[in-house]
Design a protein around this motif. Structure first.
Motif, PDB file in Angstrom:
ATOM      1  N   VAL A 232       5.526 -89.068 -25.506  1.00 56.21           N
ATOM      2  CA  VAL A 232       6.363 -87.946 -26.643  1.00 56.21           C
ATOM      3  C   VAL A 232       5.078 -87.143 -26.363  1.00 56.21           C
ATOM      4  CG1 VAL A 232       6.997 -87.647 -28.956  1.00 56.21           C
ATOM      5  CG2 VAL A 232       6.845 -90.150 -28.039  1.00 56.21           C
ATOM      6  N   ALA A 233       3.703 -87.091 -25.943  1.00 57.43           N
ATOM      7  CA  ALA A 233       2.950 -86.616 -26.427  1.00 57.43           C
ATOM      8  C   ALA A 233       2.608 -84.954 -25.132  1.00 57.43           C
ATOM      9  CB  ALA A 233       1.501 -86.540 -26.605  1.00 57.43           C
ATOM     10  N   ASN A 234       3.334 -86.468 -24.096  1.00 54.36           N
ATOM     11  CA  ASN A 234       3.320 -85.221 -23.213  1.00 54.36           C
ATOM     12  C   ASN A 234       4.434 -84.322 -22.930  1.00 54.36           C
ATOM     13  OD1 ASN A 234       4.659 -85.192 -19.872  1.00 54.36           O
ATOM     14  ND2 ASN A 234       3.061 -84.733 -20.212  1.00 54.36           N
ATOM     15  N   ILE A 235       5.758 -84.679 -23.798  1.00 51.97           N
ATOM     16  CA  ILE A 235       7.066 -84.041 -24.066  1.00 51.97           C
ATOM     17  C   ILE A 235       6.964 -83.021 -24.773  1.00 51.97           C
ATOM     18  CG2 ILE A 235       9.379 -84.663 -24.880  1.00 51.97           C
ATOM     19  CD1 ILE A 235       9.554 -87.920 -24.100  1.00 51.97           C
ATOM     20  N   VAL A 236       6.674 -83.745 -25.958  1.00 50.59           N
ATOM     21  CA  VAL A 236       6.166 -82.349 -27.090  1.00 50.59           C
ATOM     22  C   VAL A 236       5.178 -80.768 -26.482  1.00 50.59           C
ATOM     23  CG1 VAL A 236       6.908 -83.619 -28.664  1.00 50.59           C
ATOM     24  CG2 VAL A 236       4.343 -83.190 -28.390  1.00 50.59           C
ATOM     25  N   ASN A 237       4.592 -81.652 -25.633  1.00 51.07           N
ATOM     26  CA  ASN A 237       3.541 -80.072 -25.065  1.00 51.07           C
ATOM     27  C   ASN A 237       3.931 -79.386 -23.649  1.00 51.07           C
ATOM     28  OD1 ASN A 237       0.937 -80.805 -27.034  1.00 51.07           O
ATOM     29  ND2 ASN A 237       0.556 -82.896 -25.838  1.00 51.07           N
TER      30      ASN A 237
ATOM     31  N   ILE B 226       8.580 -86.188 -35.200  1.00 53.59           N
ATOM     32  CA  ILE B 226       9.217 -84.990 -34.186  1.00 53.59           C
ATOM     33  C   ILE B 226       9.787 -85.010 -33.102  1.00 53.59           C
ATOM     34  CG2 ILE B 226       9.712 -86.182 -31.549  1.00 53.59           C
ATOM     35  CD1 ILE B 226       7.430 -89.215 -32.478  1.00 53.59           C
ATOM     36  N   THR B 227      11.060 -85.061 -34.753  1.00 52.58           N
ATOM     37  CA  THR B 227      12.404 -85.164 -34.411  1.00 52.58           C
ATOM     38  C   THR B 227      12.630 -82.675 -34.965  1.00 52.58           C
ATOM     39  OG1 THR B 227      13.365 -86.670 -34.893  1.00 52.58           O
ATOM     40  CG2 THR B 227      14.891 -84.854 -35.055  1.00 52.58           C
ATOM     41  N   GLU B 228      11.700 -83.082 -36.546  1.00 48.42           N
ATOM     42  CA  GLU B 228      11.529 -82.070 -37.001  1.00 48.42           C
ATOM     43  C   GLU B 228      11.264 -80.647 -36.074  1.00 48.42           C
ATOM     44  OE1 GLU B 228      11.103 -82.989 -41.448  1.00 48.42           O
ATOM     45  OE2 GLU B 228       9.642 -82.611 -40.483  1.00 48.42           O
ATOM     46  N   TYR B 229       9.713 -81.535 -35.103  1.00 46.45           N
ATOM     47  CA  TYR B 229       8.887 -80.196 -34.857  1.00 46.45           C
ATOM     48  C   TYR B 229       9.677 -79.532 -33.377  1.00 46.45           C
ATOM     49  CZ  TYR B 229       4.986 -78.561 -31.752  1.00 46.45           C
ATOM     50  OH  TYR B 229       4.313 -77.741 -30.838  1.00 46.45           O
ATOM     51  N   ILE B 230      10.755 -81.072 -32.903  1.00 48.41           N
ATOM     52  CA  ILE B 230      11.385 -79.791 -31.707  1.00 48.41           C
ATOM     53  C   ILE B 230      12.604 -79.636 -32.105  1.00 48.41           C
ATOM     54  CG2 ILE B 230      13.193 -80.959 -30.005  1.00 48.41           C
ATOM     55  CD1 ILE B 230      11.923 -83.764 -29.626  1.00 48.41           C
ATOM     56  N   HIS B 231      12.797 -79.401 -32.904  1.00 42.03           N
ATOM     57  CA  HIS B 231      13.981 -78.628 -33.727  1.00 42.03           C
ATOM     58  C   HIS B 231      13.599 -77.242 -33.938  1.00 42.03           C
ATOM     59  CE1 HIS B 231      16.694 -76.892 -37.123  1.00 42.03           C
ATOM     60  NE2 HIS B 231      17.719 -77.927 -36.049  1.00 42.03           N
ATOM     61  N   ASP B 232      12.475 -77.014 -34.396  1.00 40.90           N
ATOM     62  CA  ASP B 232      11.500 -75.834 -35.235  1.00 40.90           C
ATOM     63  C   ASP B 232      11.337 -75.439 -33.833  1.00 40.90           C
ATOM     64  OD1 ASP B 232      13.007 -76.912 -37.244  1.00 40.90           O
ATOM     65  OD2 ASP B 232      10.700 -77.312 -38.731  1.00 40.90           O
TER      66      ASP B 232
ATOM     67  N   ILE C  77      15.802 -87.324 -24.066  1.00 46.51           N
ATOM     68  CA  ILE C  77      16.294 -88.474 -24.510  1.00 46.51           C
ATOM     69  C   ILE C  77      14.727 -89.335 -25.156  1.00 46.51           C
ATOM     70  CG2 ILE C  77      16.964 -90.852 -23.536  1.00 46.51           C
ATOM     71  CD1 ILE C  77      18.468 -89.515 -21.766  1.00 46.51           C
ATOM     72  N   LEU C  78      15.031 -89.151 -26.478  1.00 42.89           N
ATOM     73  CA  LEU C  78      14.163 -90.475 -26.609  1.00 42.89           C
ATOM     74  C   LEU C  78      14.366 -91.652 -27.790  1.00 42.89           C
ATOM     75  CD1 LEU C  78      12.705 -87.144 -29.429  1.00 42.89           C
ATOM     76  CD2 LEU C  78      11.641 -88.747 -26.665  1.00 42.89           C
ATOM     77  N   ASP C  79      14.684 -92.672 -27.335  1.00 39.31           N
ATOM     78  CA  ASP C  79      15.000 -93.952 -27.959  1.00 39.31           C
ATOM     79  C   ASP C  79      13.739 -94.877 -28.642  1.00 39.31           C
ATOM     80  OD1 ASP C  79      16.880 -96.319 -28.068  1.00 39.31           O
ATOM     81  OD2 ASP C  79      16.744 -96.729 -26.003  1.00 39.31           O
ATOM     82  N   GLU C  80      13.749 -95.128 -29.541  1.00 41.56           N
ATOM     83  CA  GLU C  80      13.926 -95.668 -30.865  1.00 41.56           C
ATOM     84  C   GLU C  80      12.329 -95.509 -30.561  1.00 41.56           C
ATOM     85  OE1 GLU C  80      14.853 -97.502 -32.517  1.00 41.56           O
ATOM     86  OE2 GLU C  80      16.420 -98.121 -31.478  1.00 41.56           O
ATOM     87  N   ILE C  81      11.461 -94.139 -30.978  1.00 41.91           N
ATOM     88  CA  ILE C  81      10.467 -93.535 -31.725  1.00 41.91           C
ATOM     89  C   ILE C  81      10.071 -94.454 -32.614  1.00 41.91           C
ATOM     90  CG2 ILE C  81       8.689 -91.842 -31.464  1.00 41.91           C
ATOM     91  CD1 ILE C  81      10.053 -91.721 -29.175  1.00 41.91           C
TER      92      ILE C  81
END
Length: 874
Positions: free
Chosen positions: A677-682, A711-717, A691-695
Motif C-alpha cells: 500500500v505504501a508503494n501505491i500511495v507513493n 488510506i481511502t481519504e488520502y487517495i480521494h483528497d 485495486i484495493l482488496d480488504e486493506i
C-alpha cells in the motif's frame, strides 16, 4: 608419481582460466571432462564415470560425450545453473606437430544459450545487466538468439521495487551485476521467490562505456539510440555487451543497435500487479494456463507469440500508436477471407529472428536455410494477398534475391550436419559436381582407363590395381614388358610383373582417394560462402521478422475479437472510464458459455472511488480484475470484452489483492500488505487505476478500519486516482457521505429462508451483511461447525440489537462503560475534582475535544477504540 602427459598439461593450463566453468575438452569424436568436472557431469547428466592413466600410476576421473550430441548435454547443465566452456581443436590433427592446439571457443551460460532447439520458441532468452547507484537503477537486456538489445533507467522512489517489476516483465534467465551492485543487493535479490530460477553473475567493468558502444556500433554519437546524457543506461548496456562478447570469444553478435526504452511511453505494471492479474504467468501453476496470455495467444508463429508477450507487459501510453493497432485490427475483422488467408500463410513461416541469429553466430545449417526460403516464399504470398497494404510493406526485390540464392544452392531436404556433405544442390558448382561424379562413378572410371590402356598397348592381361602403399597402379606381366609405352612410369618391380603409373591415373587417384573429404570440405566452403552473402541482407530480414510478428499479432487480435465477441474501445487522453457490460476475459473462458454475469463501471470527475462490499466468493475480485484487464487490453490496441468501452489513458495500474507471509524476508501478512500500500500511495497519480482488496484485515478490527479509512481519504483528497476498494468493513460505506467522489456498490445477493444465491451483479449501495457462514458452507465446513456458528451469530446480533435500542445508536466508551451521550457528560462532571490516573486524564482531554452531535457512527467507533487503547495502556 609419474609425470603427467602433455595432453593433461594442456588441459590443466586451459582449465586454470575457466575455474568457474565445466570444461568440455575435445578429444577426437568426444568431448571429455576430467577431475571434479567429470564427477559433477556424471552426477548431473547420468554419465558413466571412468578414469584415465590408471596404468601410469595416477588416476584421473573421466566422463565423455559424443561431439555430435553435445548440445543436449550442454542445455541440461546450463538449465541447472552451470557455466560450460567449450574447448575445441583449432588445428587439423593430421597437420599438427605434436599435441593438437586447443582453445576455448565459446562459454555458455543460462543467458547466452545459442542452440535454439533447447529454448522455448514462444519466449525470449534474455540476459539482463543491472547497475544500481544513488541516482538511478539502470538495466539492459539482450537476447543473443534474436539480437534484441534494450536499455532503460529507473529513477524516483522505490527503485529496487520498480526493478523487480521490470525483471518480472522481462523474465531473464541470467542477471549480471557490477561489483558494487552485487555486493550490496545480491542478498535482497535472492530473497525474492520469483527470482529463484535466475542465475546471478558478478562481472568487472573494464571499458569506457560510451567509447565502447560507439566503437561497437560504428557511430560517432549515441544520440540516435536515445542515450544522450543517460550515463546509467550507457554503462549497463556496455557491461552486458562486453560480458556476452567475452563469452563468445569476440565472435560477431546479431546485435545491430541498442534501443532506449522510455518508461514514460508505457504503462507501469509493477511485480505485484503482474502477479495479481495473471497477465503472463499463473502463479499457482507456474505456467500460462488461465492467464490473459493464454486467452489472447492464438498466434501462428513463435515470433508473434513473443511479440504479443511484449505488448501485454508494456501497454502503450501513445494514443496514436494504440489507434494504429486498432485500425489494423479493424481491417482484418472486416476482411474475413483476407485474414484467414494470411493466417494460413503464417502457419508455414518459421522463426526468422532466430534463423538470423544463427547466421550471425555461425551455428546455422542447411535446414535453417530451407526454413528461411520457405518463410520468404510465404511472406511474398502474404504480400500478394494484401495487395500493397502498408501494414505489410516489405523489400520484395531483396527477398526474392535471397530466395533465389538458397534455391540455387541448397537441396530441398538437406541433412542436419553441414560438415558431412549432401547439402549443396547438383549443378551449383562444377568442381563439386566432378567430385561427386568421381565418388559415384569411381569403379566405372577405373574400368574405363583399364580398357583404354589395353587397347592402346595391346596388352590383354593389363590390370589396374590398388594398395595402401602405392595407391592405384597398372600391373603388367614381365612377358609383356616390351609392349609398355614410354609414358608409363615404373613404380615397383616384382618377380613376375612390373607396376607402373600414368599421369591421368595418378591425377584420378588423388581425386578419388580424397573425393569424400574434398566434397565435405568444398560443400562446407560453398555453404559458408552462401551464408556470408545472405548475412548482407541482415537488416532486411530483421525488418521482415518484425513485420511478420506484428502482422501475426494484429490478425490474432482480429481473430480473438470475432471469436470472443470483443468490441473496439474508445481510447482518449481524458481521465474518464466507462465500461458497459464488461466481462472478465479469463474467467468467461473457464465457465460454461453464456453464464458470465456482465457488469458496468463508470469513473468520471464526480466519481473516483468505488467502495465495493459483499461476501467472499461473490465476484468482487473478478469484477475489479476485469476492469484492470480491460484497461490493459485497450492500451495494447486490442479489442475488449464489453458492449461498450471508453477509456482515458491510465499511466499505472496498482493492485493490493490477498496477502500471505513472506517467510524469506521475515515480513508478516500485515507488514507485506502495508508495504504494498505504501508503494501505491507513493507512486500513484491522478491517471492511475488502483485495486484495493480488504486493506487492514491483517490487524485488529478497529486498527484495520482506521487504516482503511485513512488510506481511502488520502487517495480521494491527495491523489485522485480511479480506485475500487473492496472491503468486508461495512462501516466504510459511510465514507460515501463524507467523501465527495466516493460511491458505494455491492454484490447483489438473493436471499430466502432456505438458501442464499450470489448473483454476481454489481449494484449501487452498500452491503449490510458479510454472509461469512454461507461462504463457509460453500467451502465445505462440517455442518456441526456451521450450526454452532449460526447459534453464536444469532446471540451476538440479539445482544447488539438490545444495546442499540437502549442507547439510541449514540455511544461512546468510557472506562469500559457504554452509555448515552447525556450519561457520558454526567460522568465527566462527576469525575471532575477527583484524583485521576494518567490514562484517565488523557481520556478526559480527548472527551473534551469531542462534539458528539458531529460524529458519524464510524468515527464514533474509531474514537471509542482510541480511548479503549489509552485506558489499557497500549
Amino acid at each position: 608419481m609419474m609425470a603427467e602427459t602433455p595432453l593433461m598439461s594442456q588441459y590443466k593450463e586451459i582449465k586454470s582460466q575457466y575455474t568457474d566453468s565445466i570444461l568440455f575438452f575435445r578429444l577426437g569424436d568426444f568431448y571429455e571432462m576430467f577431475f571434479d568436472d567429470a564427477v559433477t557431469a556424471s552426477k548431473e547428466l547420468g554419465l558413466t564415470l571412468t578414469s584415465r592413466n590408471r596404468e601410469k600410476g595416477y588416476d584421473v576421473p573421466l566422463a565423455g560425450i559424443p561431439y555430435h550430441s553435445v548440445a543436449s548435454y550442454i542445455a541440461k547443465l546450463v538449465n541447472k545453473g552451470y557455466k560450460v566452456a567449450i574447448c575445441d581443436q583449432v588445428e587439423d590433427p593430421k597437420s599438427a606437430k605434436g599435441i593438437v592446439k586447443r582453445e576455448v571457443t565459446r562459454v555458455i551460460t543460462p543467458g547466452t544459450i545459442i542452440d535454439t532447439d533447447f529454448l522455448d520458441e514462444k519466449s525470449n532468452n534474455y540476459l539482463m545487466g543491472i547497475k544500481i547507484t544513488e541516482e538511478c537503477g539502470a538495466l539492459a537486456y539482450l537476447d543473443i538468439t534474436t539480437g534484441e538489445f534494450k536499455t532503460t533507467e529507473i529513477v524516483g522512489e522505490d527503485i529496487f521495487f520498480k526493478l523487480l517489476g521490470e525483471i518480472n516483465k522481462i523474465a531473464p534467465k541470467e542477471i549480471v551485476l557490477d561489483e558494487r551492485s552485487y555486493d550490496i543487493y545480491i542478498d535482497e535479490f535472492k530473497k525474492q521467490n520469483s527470482l529463484n530460477e535466475i542465475k546471478f553473475t558478478k562481472t568487472v567493468e573494464r571499458k569506457k562505456p560510451e567509447e565502447y558502444l560507439k566503437e561497437y556500433f560504428k557511430v560517432i554519437s549515441l544520440e540516435s539510440y536515445g542515450l544522450k546524457n543517460r550515463k546509467g543506461a550507457i554503462s549497463v548496456a556496455t557491461m552486458v555487451l562486453e560480458y556476452v562478447s567475452d563469452l563468445q570469444k569476440g565472435k560477431e553478435l546479431p546485435v545491430t543497435e541498442v534501443v532506449y526504452v522510455n518508461s514514460q511511453n508505457v504503462m507501469e505494471l509493477n511485480i505485484t500487479t503482474q502477479r495479481n492479474l495473471d497477465i503472463i504467468d499463473n502463479q499457482r501453476e507456474k505456467n500460462s494456463a488461465g492467464t490473459l496470455l493464454w486467452v489472447m495467444d492464438q498466434c501462428m508463429t513463435s515470433m508473434g507469440s513473443r511479440l504479443l508477450k511484449k505488448f501485454l507487459k508494456n501497454p502503450l501510453l501513445d494514443i496514436e500508436k494504440i489507434r494504429e493497432r486498432q485500425r489494423d485490427t479493424a481491417f482484418f475483422i472486416e476482411s474475413v477471407l483476407v485474414r484467414e488467408e494470411v493466417r494460413e500463410s503464417l502457419k508455414d513461416i518459421y522463426d526468422i529472428e532466430r534463423i538470423i541469429g544463427k547466421l550471425i553466430l555461425e551455428t546455422e545449417n542447411g535446414r535453417d536455410l530451407i526454413a528461411l526460403k520457405t518463410s520468404i516464399k510465404n511472406s511474398l504470398e502474404i504480400f500478394k494477398t494484401l495487395k500493397g497494404n502498408p501494414i505489410f510493406n516489405i523489400e520484395v526485390k531483396s527477398l526474392i534475391e535471397i530466395y533465389n540464392l538458397i534455391e540455387k544452392a541448397i537441396v530441398d531436404e538437406p541433412p542436419f550436419s553441414i560438415r558431412e556433405g549432401g547439402v549443396i544442390r547438383s549443378g551449383y558448382n562444377s568442381d563439386l559436381d566432378e567430385l561427386h561424379g568421381i565418388s559415384r562413378d569411381g569403379k566405372d572410371y577405373i574400368l574405363e582407363i583399364e580398357n583404354r590402356e589395353r587397347e592402346r598397348t595391346g596388352i590383354k592381361g593389363l590390370k589396374i590395381k590398388y594398395n595402401k602403399v602405392f595407391g592405384y597402379f597398372i600391373e603388367v606381366t614381365k612377358a609383356n614388358s616390351s609392349l609398355v609405352p614410354e609414358d608409363y612410369i615404373r613404380k615397383q618391380t616384382l618377380a613376375n610383373a612390373e607396376r607402373y603409373i600414368v599421369p591421368d591415373l595418378k591425377e584420378y587417384e588423388e581425386k578419388v582417394l580424397n573425393a569424400k573429404e574434398r566434397i565435405e570440405s568444398l560443400e562446407y566452403y560453398l555453404f559458408k560462402e552462401l551464408t556470408s552473402e545472405i548475412k548482407k541482407y541482415r537488416e532486411i530480414l530483421q525488418d521482415l521478422a518484425y513485420k511478420i510478428s506484428y502482422l501475426d499479432v494484429i490478425t490474432d487480435f482480429a481473430y480473438i475479437a470475432v471469436k470472443n465477441s470483443y468490441i473496439q474501445p474508445e481510447i482518449n487522453d481524458g481521465e474518464d472510464i466507462e465500461i458497459i457490460a464488461g466481462r472478465h476475459p479469463i474467467v468467461e473462458k473457464l465457465i460454461p458459455a453464456g453464464e458470465f454475469v456482465k457488469n458496468n463501471i463508470v469513473f468520471d470527475d464526480k466519481k473516483e472511488i468505488i467502495i465495493l462490499t459483499g461476501p467472499n466468493m461473490s465476484g468482487k475480485s473478478t469484477y475489479m480484475k476485469q476492469v484492470a484487464l480491460i484497461i490493459i487490453m485497450a492500451h495494447i490496441g486490442s479489442y475488449v470484452p464489453a458492449n461498450y468501452a471508453k477509456i482515458g489513458l491510465v499511466d499505472k495500474i496498482f493492485t493490493r489483492v490477498g496477502a500471505s507471509d513472506d517467510l524469506l524476508s521475515g515480513q508478516s501478512t500485515f507488514m507485506l500488505e502495508m508495504s504494498e500500500v505504501a508503494n501505491i500511495v507513493n507512486s500513484a497519480t491522478k491517471r492511475s487505476f488502483i485495486i484495493l482488496d480488504e486493506i487492514g484485515r491483517g490487524t485488529s478490527t478497529f486498527d484495520g478500519i482506521s487504516i482503511a479509512t485513512a488510506i481511502t481519504e488520502y487517495i480521494h483528497d491527495k491523489i485522485g486516482a480511479k480506485t475500487i476498494f473492496a472491503t468486508h468493513y461495512h462501516e466504510l460505506t459511510q465514507l460515501e457521505d463524507k467523501l465527495e467522489k466516493a460511491e458505494n456498490f455491492r454484490i447483489e445477493v438473493k436471499e430466502d429462508e432456505k438458501d442464499i444465491i450470489f448473483l454476481r451483479e454489481i449494484v449501487k449501495g452498500g452491503a449490510d451483511k458479510s454472509y461469512g457462514i454461507e461462504v463457509a458452507r460453500l467451502a465445505g465446513l462440517p455442518k456441526t461447525i456451521l450450526d454452532r456458528s449460526k447459534s453464536i451469530l444469532k446471540r451476538l446480533e440479539e445482544r447488539k440489537e438490545i444495546v442499540e435500542k437502549k442507547l439510541g445508536g449514540e455511544q461512546l466508551l468510557l472506562f469500559g462503560i457504554t452509555s448515552e451521550k447525556k450519561e457520558v457528560v454526567d460522568k465527566k462532571e462527576e469525575l471532575k475534582g477527583k484524583e485521576l490516573t494518567k490514562e484517565q486524564k488523557i481520556v478526559m482531554r480527548v472527551l473534551d475535544e469531542i462534539e458528539p452531535e458531529k460524529l458519524t457512527p464510524l468515527e464514533a467507533l474509531l474514537k471509542l477504540n482510541e480511548l479503549k487503547k489509552i485506558l489499557n495502556g497500549s
